[in-house]
Enzyme design. Structure first.
Site, short mmCIF file in Angstrom:
data_model
loop_
_atom_site.label_atom_id
_atom_site.label_comp_id
_atom_site.label_asym_id
_atom_site.label_seq_id
_atom_site.Cartn_x
_atom_site.Cartn_y
_atom_site.Cartn_z
N GLU B 59 -43.87 20.71 -50.08
CA GLU B 59 -44.18 19.95 -51.29
C GLU B 59 -44.74 20.95 -52.28
O GLU B 59 -45.72 21.63 -52.00
CB GLU B 59 -45.25 18.90 -51.02
CG GLU B 59 -44.70 17.62 -50.43
CD GLU B 59 -45.78 16.57 -50.25
OE1 GLU B 59 -45.46 15.53 -49.69
OE2 GLU B 59 -46.94 16.81 -50.65
N ASP B 70 -56.45 14.04 -57.23
CA ASP B 70 -56.80 15.23 -56.45
C ASP B 70 -58.28 15.54 -56.48
O ASP B 70 -58.96 15.39 -57.49
CB ASP B 70 -56.02 16.43 -56.98
CG ASP B 70 -54.56 16.37 -56.59
OD1 ASP B 70 -54.29 16.32 -55.37
OD2 ASP B 70 -53.70 16.34 -57.48
N TYR B 181 -44.75 8.46 -47.65
CA TYR B 181 -45.97 9.25 -47.62
C TYR B 181 -47.13 8.26 -47.49
O TYR B 181 -47.41 7.52 -48.41
CB TYR B 181 -46.08 10.05 -48.92
CG TYR B 181 -47.22 11.06 -48.96
CD1 TYR B 181 -48.52 10.72 -48.60
CD2 TYR B 181 -46.98 12.37 -49.38
CE1 TYR B 181 -49.54 11.65 -48.65
CE2 TYR B 181 -48.01 13.30 -49.45
CZ TYR B 181 -49.28 12.94 -49.08
OH TYR B 181 -50.30 13.86 -49.15
#
Ligand SMILES: Cc1ncc(COP(=O)(O)O)c(C=O)c1O
Lengths: 396, 270
Positions: B59, B70, B181
């Site tokens: 990725e 994040d 995911y």
């Protein structure tokens, strides 16, 4: 099923968030619909707005400013609310909503500190835990508000990432919420963020325009020709605009921060100079570069220092229903002094942008025009900063 | 290259890689790196050498100024890469130059993709990208842009969170390509100890509605976690730990971490 695609203003708005938040936003949407349909919620909100915030806020005439502008100017006095700005209208309503949802922990971001103070205030009143994210740069610019929040029991978390201002404080608040959405509510301070926030915050701020419209009809016997407000994220502007959107004769003017000038690259004028893009969960005009990286905003006023803007403003801009102008840091400083001198009202630096635009229009309105200006907040928080920039004695 | 593709199958690269692994009873090791971090040369080496150290899928994160999902490690790596001028265009150049032997999934926030224009998916494909994953575009949020991402040359990987209800999991699984995911815990990316207590139950729920392979990420950094999660899912994603290793100890430290995770994952089979 999920409603994620529906809540838009034309092409703008939406829910561009990490998957983790989608169920939290769904739950918020449902709780909001239930709350506004429940007379008990309305009753409690109205009770606190009247007895705690001090609503309705007055509509003041402004004789000296009117003489200067050459038209009659009316001031909607959100600066007289408890905590000194319009922010508490939204903070209070969302805190009541959070309580209904069984959430005991409140997260907020703040720029100027006004939304942080308003949130800390209502959390103290309602017995909720409060965590406020604030850029390190803004904590320096707005020291007193940091002290106020801590005094009322809030935890103020300095944000050191990126530009250390409102943009990064908002990112950090959202990151907190991604980890805590099951027991925390995020009180966004403006008409930004993922749906349903822009509509919800607008509806909680719409009391400004509802009151002002009725007050104008009663006091001036007519609707205003022009309604003007400063635009950071755009909540005081949407709040005062909303009641007038359906009145085609009323011109709506939003004033953005031109900072050091629109051509300087150092400003916060998203609607004047931005390109539609996605930040903090919503699609709206955004200051960004050709690679889609968000461009740091700049304004003398921490509350306008944001590269995005509420999606409904983008819609009103593109549809032509509202117009968006901008004034520089220097002009805002002038507006700050002008309202202080002429009317004995020290406006917030944010509000000073709207005052400054009006000052620039002096002599351009027909004499019998009525202009309604939203005094979104008072300038006490800014006097320290402004006093170091102005040498009043030298200028007297 | 070892895998001389005499195959005439039109199966997309990512789907094929995961199917092959599943057939062999192996767990997928998906490795996240931020493009251009710690610098362009190191980034190139990582893209080239990670497969040999054990990565099955790469990725590649497109640096973004405001990475909402994040934590501090990947935020920091994005800032460093941006400071060196690595945005979407440079990221694609690096991928093209690296010619990695593992399928590459472009991992991006939506705004840089919108700004790059509609042709960006073709450009990415030409650069050697197989899949795309967009952190801030949940299923149903923007049908037009989702259709754009899903109908182009890239496999559009979708995310499921621990908060996602079962009916929505099914909807996401229907839209997803390559693998699903699964975000292992509430919160943003980062390095954590242990595995969220709710993970086994979340995987069971997801399995009930999802045929696609399930790769679990967010917070996985140690061989012990790899073993534990590998026993439950089809693969794991390691991100922050790898970015941190590359930032602190350089490429060799990152490769060593991946070898350790590979060995741990290979103890789980079947
Ligand atoms: C007094 C005042 N006015 C205006 C603003 C700008 O916010 P908005 O555009 O959402 O009204 C702020 C923000 O902090 C403020 O404190």
């Amino acid at each position: 099923m999920t409603q994620v695609a529906t809540d838009r203003f034309g092409a703008f708005g939406g829910r561009y968030v990490p998957e983790t938040l989608v169920p939290a936003l769904d739950a918020l949407e449902i709780a909001l619909a239930e709350a506004v349909a429940d007379p008990a919620f309305e009753r409690e909100l109205t009770y606190l707005l009247e007895t705690y915030v001090g609503r309705p806020s007055p509509l003041s005439d402004a004789p000296a400013l009117s003489a200067r502008i050459g038209a009659s100017v009316w001031l909607k006095r959100e600066d007289l609310n408890h905590t000194g700005a319009h922010k508490i209208n939204n903070a209070l309503a969302q805190a009541l909503l959070a309580k209904r949802m069984g959430k005991r922990r409140i997260i907020a971001e703040t720029g100027a500190g006004q939304h942080g103070v308003a949130t800390a205030t209502v959390c103290a009143r309602l017995g909720l835990e409060c965590v406020v994210y604030m850029g390190e740069e803004d904590m320096r610019r707005q020291e007193l508000n940091v002290f106020r929040m801590r005094l009322m029991g809030a935890t103020v978390v300095p944000v050191t990432a990126g530009t250390r201002t409102l943009k990064d404080a908002t990112s950090e608040a959202i990151r907190d919420w991604v980890a805590t959405c099951e027991d925390s509510h995020y009180i966004i301070g403006s008409v930004v963020g993922p749906a349903p926030y822009p509509r919800m915050v607008r509806d909680f701020q719409a009391i400004i325009g509802r009151e002002a419209r009725a007050q104008m009809l009663q006091r001036a016997g007519r609707l205003p020709n022009v309604v003007v407000a400063c635009v950071g994220g755009g909540s005081n502007a949407m709040g005062i605009f909303h009641a007038f959107v359906g009145d085609p004769s009323v011109r709506l003017v939003g004033v953005e921060a031109a900072g050091e000038g629109l051509e300087s690259g150092r400003h916060s004028a998203s609607l004047s100079k931005g390109v539609p893009g996605v930040l903090h969960g919503t699609l709206s005009y955004l200051l960004q570069d050709a690679d889609g990286q968000v461009h740091p905003a700049h304004s003398i006023s921490a509350g306008l220092d944001y590269p995005g803007v509420g999606p409904e403003h983008s819609f009103l801009r593109d549809s032509g229903r509202a117009e968006y102008v901008s004034v520089t840091d220097g002009a805002a400083l002038h507006g700050f002094q002008l309202l202080s001198r002429l009317e004995g009202i020290i406006p917030a630096l944010e509000t000073s942008h709207a005052v400054a635009w009006l000052a620039e229009q002096a002599g351009r309105f027909p004499a019998d025009d009525a202009i309604l200006l939203c005094v979104s907040g008072r300038g006490d928080k800014d006097v320290g900063q402004v006093s170091t920039m102005l040498d009043l004695e030298g200028k007297a | 290259m070892g895998s001389a593709s005499a195959t005439i199958s039109s199966e997309p690269v990512l789907t094929e890689r995961l199917r092959t692994l599943r057939a062999a009873g192996r767990r997928a090791l998906v490795c996240y790196v931020t493009a251009g971090h710690p610098d362009a040369d190191a980034s190139l080496r990582l893209l080239r050498e990670l497969p040999e150290a054990g990565a099955d899928v790469l990725e590649v994160g497109v640096p973004f100024s405001d990475p909402l999902a994040d934590g501090p490690i990947i935020q920091g790596s994005s800032q460093e890469a941006l400071a060196q001028g690595v945005t979407l265009g440079r990221s694609l150049d690096l991928i093209a130059e690296a010619k990695s032997s593992a399928p590459v999934v472009l991992f991006s926030y939506l705004n840089p993709l919108i700004a790059a224009g509609p042709e960006v998916l073709q450009r990415a494909h030409a650069a050697g990208v197989s899949g795309v994953l967009v952190t801030d575009l949940p299923v149903g949020a923007d049908p037009a842009r989702e259709a754009w991402l899903g109908s182009g040359p890239l496999e559009f990987v979708r995310l499921v969170a621990p908060t996602t209800p079962a009916e929505r999991m099914a909807e996401i699984a229907r839209h997803g390509r390559g693998f699903v995911y699964l975000i292992s815990r509430l919160g943003v990316t980062g390095v954590h100890q242990g595995v969220a207590a709710t993970l086994p139950e979340t995987i069971t729920r997801l399995r009930g509605v999802c045929e696609l392979p399930i790769c679990v990420g967010f917070g996985i950094s140690s061989p012990a976690q790899a073993r534990e999660v590998g026993a439950l899912a089809d693969g794991i994603v390691v991100g922050s730990a790898l970015v941190q290793a590359a930032g602190v100890g350089g490429v060799d430290a990152a490769l060593a971490l991946v070898r350790g995770l590979r060995a741990a994952l290979d103890e789980v089979a079947g």
